[in-house]
Design a protein around this motif. Structure first.
Motif, PDB file in Angstrom:
ATOM      1  N   GLU A   1      63.635  46.534 -34.986  1.00 36.79           N
ATOM      2  CA  GLU A   1      63.819  45.985 -33.636  1.00 36.79           C
ATOM      3  C   GLU A   1      63.591  47.059 -32.570  1.00 36.79           C
ATOM      4  N   ILE A   2      64.109  48.262 -32.816  1.00 35.05           N
ATOM      5  CA  ILE A   2      63.932  49.360 -31.846  1.00 35.05           C
ATOM      6  C   ILE A   2      62.444  49.656 -31.638  1.00 35.05           C
ATOM      7  N   ASP A   3      61.670  49.491 -32.723  1.00 32.87           N
ATOM      8  CA  ASP A   3      60.222  49.725 -32.669  1.00 32.87           C
ATOM      9  C   ASP A   3      59.538  48.802 -31.662  1.00 32.87           C
TER      10      ASP A   3
ATOM     11  N   GLU B   1      65.566  42.143 -24.622  1.00 33.84           N
ATOM     12  CA  GLU B   1      65.171  41.356 -25.788  1.00 33.84           C
ATOM     13  C   GLU B   1      65.570  42.058 -27.086  1.00 33.84           C
ATOM     14  N   VAL B   2      65.408  43.409 -27.098  1.00 37.50           N
ATOM     15  CA  VAL B   2      65.769  44.148 -28.302  1.00 37.50           C
ATOM     16  C   VAL B   2      67.270  44.031 -28.552  1.00 37.50           C
ATOM     17  N   ALA B   3      68.074  44.137 -27.477  1.00 44.69           N
ATOM     18  CA  ALA B   3      69.535  44.011 -27.622  1.00 44.69           C
ATOM     19  C   ALA B   3      69.866  42.655 -28.243  1.00 44.69           C
TER      20      ALA B   3
ATOM     21  N   LEU C   1      67.983  40.794 -30.153  1.00 42.54           N
ATOM     22  CA  LEU C   1      67.573  40.773 -31.564  1.00 42.54           C
ATOM     23  C   LEU C   1      68.527  41.590 -32.438  1.00 42.54           C
ATOM     24  N   LEU C   2      69.008  42.721 -31.899  1.00 43.45           N
ATOM     25  CA  LEU C   2      69.941  43.546 -32.691  1.00 43.45           C
ATOM     26  C   LEU C   2      71.198  42.735 -33.014  1.00 43.45           C
ATOM     27  N   VAL C   3      71.611  41.923 -32.045  1.00 49.99           N
ATOM     28  CA  VAL C   3      72.798  41.083 -32.263  1.00 49.99           C
ATOM     29  C   VAL C   3      72.478  39.947 -33.234  1.00 49.99           C
ATOM     30  N   GLU C   4      71.328  39.277 -32.956  1.00 47.78           N
ATOM     31  CA  GLU C   4      71.005  38.086 -33.760  1.00 47.78           C
ATOM     32  C   GLU C   4      70.570  38.429 -35.181  1.00 47.78           C
ATOM     33  N   GLN C   5      69.789  39.512 -35.303  1.00 52.41           N
ATOM     34  CA  GLN C   5      69.152  39.792 -36.598  1.00 52.41           C
ATOM     35  C   GLN C   5      69.871  40.853 -37.430  1.00 52.41           C
ATOM     36  N   CYS C   6      70.572  41.778 -36.746  1.00 54.30           N
ATOM     37  CA  CYS C   6      71.078  42.940 -37.480  1.00 54.30           C
ATOM     38  C   CYS C   6      72.600  43.020 -37.488  1.00 54.30           C
TER      39      CYS C   6
END
Lengths: 466, 466
Positions: free
Chosen positions: B197-199, B208-210, B212-217
């Protein structure tokens, strides 16, 4: 070749062998560019339709499929699929047509690239190999003088490779018009068929070829013998060639068919010009050899094969010819003359039969020693100073015992080891840097600003056992 | 890029563009060899099983099938089929394992070859392109100093390309251990997921990355913010890096997890060493940039991306890192550090944005004119005499009007036209040879045994508009 290469037909060189291949490539490029050839590189893939169109190798192509297409590759007709090129001639003809507006004609180009042939793996032949090609392509017309100049460029390139142990190369030339005129004069019509059988002479011998000419090409015994007689004709100059040819033409009544005889004499004139002009520049480099047939059907005039002295079993290492109709677009025709070296086979021969070998594996002339990991920056600075003066340098991987560092240099063939000055404790002066040639054992003080390696050890080179 | 290239994603250069690519390749090779890297070339194909094993590009491979296999490709499992390599790292790891007995370790190699990616054609991305790689591979272990030396070799190579108009390049470095330690210290476990996600930061932005970090990781808001804070950290030297990192670690309690904190500090130490050592040799060439994540999962330590000044939209032009586990055989491990330049993209940028262009299309410095076809041999002799002295020469294709011959030279960018002496009828003396520089208009008598082109016009070169 690298041991244990796990996919048959896909040769891969060890680093020391690659040095030889790289030198061969560099040498060919230098000769091609000295002669004004322009380097191009074409994409590795062509449309299936282009690959299937030409020549004998059309059965040996590799088609591509994306991973997502697996299982339904056949949805796409082969003509619309992508395949890897099997030579550099088909791509050249496509490139010339596609970019004709951007090229100056005649377009003289060199090209060295890998090509691929989807042969059966068990045949022990290369399925991936490098070809080195030169061609000249005209727009509409192409002067005949290129038919002697191009083989001579190849001869001079191969001559340079003799420094790496390659034996003397001789181009054997023939002319399709000469052969076709002669065969038609005999009353034979299946020209392609006759050429195909004659091409087998070295493999199966005259008796078998005679049989095939009768069985496959509608020849009678006398016609077959005439074809074989023509194929056995060789000559070192134009007058010898003309004399022998006219004798055969009379003997077999070829001159009774004026049209065919005239065609043959056109080819004879070109071939005579080639051997005579070549003899002026490089005597003995090009001979007329009327058994040269070349399998590919796109040749329309001169054809060439090249053999190495004492390496008959290797066969031709450089072949080509004139093709008047390879590329066309609408009314435009792009006639060409070209030759192609099978570079991988040539390098393989040089390595395994001609004794070619690299003077060293590493391009570095110097390995800078490291006394202590803390001093690595000093060693790096020395290496960088040498590099700035064009001297390739490596630095010892670890501050191991000196013997181990020297062994690393030795294994890579690096001739010099550089010992940075060590400051002596309690002494204001530090010792000077020293350099040891680990091949001769000589060791001397050296200044990083001025030291030069001996010429013999300055660069990686390729040598051979005589 | 050549106009009308008919297969999308397979770039092909016009001759003048190819000159630029060839100069870039020659320059990179010279720098790599000055630094003691050994050139190898691997076959273009690998087993499907090797290609499918590694990294993110496994979905983008091209599989091969022989023409005879069409229609029943699926009889062979993908793992047993051959495919084209998609990078030069997978082949290197296979080569090292296969030939380990013949290599000296650490094995420093350069390699420039085409690679292929079976992407969807409509994406407008290259499906065939050249990569230029350097790697050093150890047997069992590999000293850390290579993690600073390899990016510096790439920086010095890219520095040389500034002569052709390339903007200044800066390597942005990070360390996987630092990131992983930090994430684990935050309480996150899906390290690969967070890196992935950071990539995406540059593409989709922090918000958006934040998400995804919550949703995916499985991150909470604070953990996500901590990851973003780490990713926004940059530093030009080790002490700045340490200070900023320690502040963040304290702020987010990373130091409360001793094991994770220790891992992060290991990475920190290596990264500090890299920026500090690089600054000593080339100040400003390598910076710490903690958003560098690299998609490929085989990196285990340092990771690098390289950006050009004023060319943000181009993205990274040279990437790589350290991989401790890429190659192994039984108990043996072969750790490596390497970087790879996407050469075709770089050349495309140089041509279309940096104004790089060839001084001329033809390598020839001289075109020898031909007064009459009967005199061609004289012109050839002049050209051969020049070539023997290392001066690349071409000969006019036909004895056309002089204006037409000069136009041919002009179209190819050949700067000099050589006029052979013409014997004047009834005169024992013949006029002298003359050479005209068709760019400056200067024309002078010239002797084929001693004449030299002006340095400015002696060789094909690459220039750029400043």
């Amino acid at each position: 070749m690298a041991k244990g290469a796990s996919i048959s037909g896909f040769p891969e060189w060890l680093p020391s062998e690659r040095v030889v291949e790289q030198h061969v490539i560099d040498t060919l490029r230098r000769v091609f560019e000295l002669n004004g050839f322009i380097g191009i590189e074409t994409r590795a893939v062509e449309q299936g339709s282009s690959l299937l169109k030409k020549g004998e190798t059309s059965k040996e192509i590799y088609l591509l499929s994306r991973l997502q297409e697996v299982g339904h590759e056949s949805d796409t007709p082969i003509e619309d699929r992508l395949g890897l090129h099997f030579d550099l001639t088909v791509p050249l003809s496509r490139y010339v047509v596609e970019h004709s507006g951007d090229l100056a004609f005649p377009f003289k180009r060199w090209q060295m690239q890998k090509v691929w042939r989807g042969e059966r793996p068990q045949e022990g032949r290369f399925r991936e190999f490098v070809q080195a090609d030169i061609d000249v392509v005209g727009n509409g017309e192409l002067p005949e003088h290129y038919e002697v100049e191009l083989p001579l460029v190849m001869v001079s390139a191969l001559e340079e490779l003799r420094h790496y142990g390659l034996p003397k190369a001789t181009v054997h030339a023939n002319n399709r018009k000469l052969s076709e005129g002669f065969y038609r004069g005999l009353g034979l019509d299946d020209i392609e068929g006759v050429l195909r059988e004659i091409d087998k002479l070295d493999k199966i011998g005259a008796d078998e070829v005679a049989k095939l000419l009768v069985e496959q090409c509608g020849a009678n015994q006398e016609q077959a013998q005439a074809c074989l007689a023509l194929a056995s004709l060789t000559a070192h100059d134009g007058s010898e060639l003309a004399e022998k040819f006219e004798a055969l033409s009379k003997q077999y009544g070829v001159d009774n068919n004026p049209e065919a005889y005239e065609l043959a004499r056109q080819g004879l004139a070109t071939l005579s010009m080639i051997v005579d002009e070549a003899a002026k520049i490089r005597p003995g480099s090009v001979i007329a050899d009327l058994k040269i047939a070349r399998g590919l059907d796109y040749y329309t005039g001169s054809v060439y094969e090249t053999f190495l002295e004492g390496a008959a079993s290797l066969g031709s290492i450089c072949s080509g010819g004139r093709y008047d109709n390879l590329a066309s677009q609408g009314n435009k025709r792009y006639p060409g003359v070209g030759l192609s070296i099978g570079l991988s086979r040539l390098v393989s021969y040089m390595l395994h039969s001609a004794g070619a070998h690299a003077s060293r594996v590493s391009p570095a002339a110097v390995l800078v020693a490291v006394w202590d990991e803390e001093d690595r920056a000093d060693s790096n600075a020395i290496a960088n100073a040498l590099r700035a003066r064009g001297i390739a340098a490596d630095v010892a991987p670890t501050a191991a015992k000196l013997g181990k560092q020297i062994k690393y240099a030795d294994k890579l063939g690096i001739p010099y080891v550089w010992f940075p000055a060590q400051s002596v404790e309690g002494d204001d002066n530090s010792a000077s840097d020293e350099v040891k040639n680990i091949i001769t054992g000589d060791q001397n003080a050296a200044d990083v600003k001025s030291w030069e390696p001996d010429t013999l050890y300055a660069r990686q080179s390729v040598n051979f056992e005589a």
